[in-house]
Motif scaffolding. Sequence first.
Motif, PDB file in Angstrom:
ATOM      1  N   ALA A   1       4.116 -53.080 -11.149  1.00 53.57           N
ATOM      2  CA  ALA A   1       4.812 -52.189 -12.240  1.00 53.57           C
ATOM      3  C   ALA A   1       3.575 -50.708 -11.486  1.00 53.57           C
ATOM      4  CB  ALA A   1       4.575 -51.466 -13.155  1.00 53.57           C
ATOM      5  N   ILE A   2       3.983 -50.411 -10.508  1.00 54.47           N
ATOM      6  CA  ILE A   2       3.625 -48.802  -9.375  1.00 54.47           C
ATOM      7  C   ILE A   2       3.339 -47.657 -10.475  1.00 54.47           C
ATOM      8  CG2 ILE A   2       3.291 -47.407  -7.739  1.00 54.47           C
ATOM      9  CD1 ILE A   2       3.692 -49.856  -6.165  1.00 54.47           C
ATOM     10  N   ILE A   3       3.298 -46.498 -11.410  1.00 57.67           N
ATOM     11  CA  ILE A   3       3.439 -45.953 -12.168  1.00 57.67           C
ATOM     12  C   ILE A   3       2.608 -45.114 -11.664  1.00 57.67           C
ATOM     13  CG2 ILE A   3       2.392 -44.771 -14.271  1.00 57.67           C
ATOM     14  CD1 ILE A   3       2.383 -47.668 -15.528  1.00 57.67           C
TER      15      ILE A   3
ATOM     16  N   THR B   1       6.477 -57.402 -20.503  1.00 55.16           N
ATOM     17  CA  THR B   1       6.471 -58.447 -20.381  1.00 55.16           C
ATOM     18  C   THR B   1       6.187 -59.598 -18.825  1.00 55.16           C
ATOM     19  OG1 THR B   1       8.520 -59.505 -21.683  1.00 55.16           O
ATOM     20  CG2 THR B   1       7.156 -58.881 -23.132  1.00 55.16           C
ATOM     21  N   ASP B   2       6.909 -59.439 -18.080  1.00 54.84           N
ATOM     22  CA  ASP B   2       7.281 -59.878 -17.263  1.00 54.84           C
ATOM     23  C   ASP B   2       6.419 -59.104 -15.734  1.00 54.84           C
ATOM     24  OD1 ASP B   2       9.084 -61.057 -15.662  1.00 54.84           O
ATOM     25  OD2 ASP B   2       9.853 -59.312 -14.787  1.00 54.84           O
ATOM     26  N   ILE B   3       5.729 -58.598 -16.441  1.00 52.02           N
ATOM     27  CA  ILE B   3       4.367 -57.767 -15.523  1.00 52.02           C
ATOM     28  C   ILE B   3       3.769 -58.077 -14.989  1.00 52.02           C
ATOM     29  CG2 ILE B   3       3.106 -55.793 -14.653  1.00 52.02           C
ATOM     30  CD1 ILE B   3       6.773 -54.932 -14.249  1.00 52.02           C
ATOM     31  N   ASP B   4       3.562 -58.645 -13.589  1.00 49.24           N
ATOM     32  CA  ASP B   4       1.802 -59.550 -13.237  1.00 49.24           C
ATOM     33  C   ASP B   4       0.968 -58.269 -13.450  1.00 49.24           C
ATOM     34  OD1 ASP B   4       3.570 -62.173 -12.969  1.00 49.24           O
ATOM     35  OD2 ASP B   4       4.702 -61.468 -11.605  1.00 49.24           O
TER      36      ASP B   4
ATOM     37  N   LEU C   1       0.684 -52.329 -22.657  1.00 50.03           N
ATOM     38  CA  LEU C   1      -0.428 -53.317 -21.827  1.00 50.03           C
ATOM     39  C   LEU C   1      -0.856 -54.358 -22.297  1.00 50.03           C
ATOM     40  CD1 LEU C   1      -4.211 -51.672 -20.929  1.00 50.03           C
ATOM     41  CD2 LEU C   1      -2.167 -52.063 -19.319  1.00 50.03           C
ATOM     42  N   SER C   2      -0.784 -54.320 -24.170  1.00 51.16           N
ATOM     43  CA  SER C   2      -0.644 -55.857 -25.197  1.00 51.16           C
ATOM     44  C   SER C   2       0.923 -56.072 -25.482  1.00 51.16           C
ATOM     45  CB  SER C   2      -0.983 -55.070 -26.340  1.00 51.16           C
ATOM     46  OG  SER C   2      -0.235 -54.186 -27.235  1.00 51.16           O
ATOM     47  N   GLN C   3       2.234 -55.883 -24.429  1.00 48.25           N
ATOM     48  CA  GLN C   3       2.995 -56.648 -24.253  1.00 48.25           C
ATOM     49  C   GLN C   3       3.275 -57.099 -22.813  1.00 48.25           C
ATOM     50  OE1 GLN C   3       6.284 -53.677 -24.244  1.00 48.25           O
ATOM     51  NE2 GLN C   3       5.157 -52.196 -25.935  1.00 48.25           N
ATOM     52  N   THR C   4       2.128 -57.347 -22.044  1.00 45.35           N
ATOM     53  CA  THR C   4       1.942 -57.756 -20.277  1.00 45.35           C
ATOM     54  C   THR C   4       1.400 -58.899 -20.355  1.00 45.35           C
ATOM     55  OG1 THR C   4      -0.411 -56.667 -20.218  1.00 45.35           O
ATOM     56  CG2 THR C   4       1.444 -55.333 -19.384  1.00 45.35           C
ATOM     57  N   PRO C   5       1.272 -60.153 -19.796  1.00 44.01           N
ATOM     58  CA  PRO C   5       1.740 -61.080 -19.987  1.00 44.01           C
ATOM     59  C   PRO C   5      -0.514 -61.056 -19.640  1.00 44.01           C
ATOM     60  CG  PRO C   5       2.907 -61.300 -18.054  1.00 44.01           C
ATOM     61  CD  PRO C   5       2.844 -59.506 -18.693  1.00 44.01           C
TER      62      PRO C   5
ATOM     63  N   ASN D   1      -7.749 -56.953 -23.342  1.00 44.58           N
ATOM     64  CA  ASN D   1      -8.223 -58.111 -22.847  1.00 44.58           C
ATOM     65  C   ASN D   1      -7.428 -58.072 -21.695  1.00 44.58           C
ATOM     66  OD1 ASN D   1     -10.167 -60.189 -22.617  1.00 44.58           O
ATOM     67  ND2 ASN D   1      -8.906 -60.991 -23.130  1.00 44.58           N
ATOM     68  N   ARG D   2      -7.593 -57.370 -20.954  1.00 40.93           N
ATOM     69  CA  ARG D   2      -7.366 -57.165 -19.242  1.00 40.93           C
ATOM     70  C   ARG D   2      -7.926 -57.008 -18.187  1.00 40.93           C
ATOM     71  NH1 ARG D   2      -3.739 -59.279 -22.267  1.00 40.93           N
ATOM     72  NH2 ARG D   2      -1.895 -58.748 -22.780  1.00 40.93           N
ATOM     73  N   LYS D   3      -7.843 -57.130 -17.160  1.00 43.23           N
ATOM     74  CA  LYS D   3      -8.892 -56.818 -16.189  1.00 43.23           C
ATOM     75  C   LYS D   3      -8.001 -56.013 -15.547  1.00 43.23           C
ATOM     76  CE  LYS D   3     -10.193 -59.159 -12.177  1.00 43.23           C
ATOM     77  NZ  LYS D   3     -10.542 -60.568 -10.932  1.00 43.23           N
ATOM     78  N   LEU D   4      -9.159 -55.164 -15.607  1.00 41.31           N
ATOM     79  CA  LEU D   4      -9.217 -53.719 -14.929  1.00 41.31           C
ATOM     80  C   LEU D   4     -10.220 -53.980 -13.287  1.00 41.31           C
ATOM     81  CD1 LEU D   4      -9.137 -50.415 -14.287  1.00 41.31           C
ATOM     82  CD2 LEU D   4     -10.230 -50.453 -15.940  1.00 41.31           C
TER      83      LEU D   4
END
Length: 299
Positions: A8-10, A56-59, A90-94, A116-119
Amino acid sequence: MLTDMHVAIIGGDARQLEVIRKLIELDARLSLIGFDQLDHGFTGASKERLDEIDFTDIDAIILPVFGTNSEGEVETIFSNETVVLTEEILSQTPEHCVVFSGISNTYLDGITNATNRKLVRLFERDDVAIYNSIPTVEGTIMMVIQHTDITIHDSNVAVLGLGRVGMSVARSFAALGAHVKVGARKTEHIARITEMGLTPFQLANLAEEVKDIDVCINTVPKLIVTANVISKMPAHTLIVDLASKPGGTDFRYAEKRGIKALLAPGLPGIVAPKTAGQIVANVLSQLLLELLQQREENE
């Protein structure tokens, strides 16, 4: 190849167009958010609204160079839509989803930590910063030419800071024939300035070093060009502040004193958006390929 990787490019500016082109070449599946007014159509990429994305499908999520503001809003110059990246999204992402941004702030740090997502902060990488110093130098030269009535050759230039940008700026102005002195704090930087054939000085002595300068170029992201320093400058001095907002200059006092002071962060995206975008795109594509390889090894 990035086949089947959903990115996803935002938001963003013209630099993001180069990122989109590069990732399409690598066969990534792209969702473009905040690009609805972009005339250019990209085969292999779909323009979508934020609420239409299945996160939920965004890598990976790619934000603009400046990330978000303090409320989570993302700059979208190709759309009138207000896009806000939230902790809930963000919490919805894998768990393996990685967020890429040029720089960060307390808000972005907070929501990535909470989920707990890597930035990945691209502009903290040496390779990106060094490549970006090239268009930054060209933009700085352009600004000095536009805003002074003297040549760079034989002018007196003070460069503050010998980081990745400061080193390139100092070297380039010296190559154009300026008399360049460079202020730094670390003894190893003082030694490097001497080795480069330039004149070093301690930033603690800045007020004494600006009495005869024509141009002051600051790269230090803290207030060092203070009212006291500016008061010692000749009236014709031009200050170009390349540090990230709010810069390292007392702009209020400079205006009061009648000294022209320009805040110029993000010069690569202004003077050479295509090149600046290609720099980001090349590094991003490599990082995404490494990410994909790590996932395949762990499966």
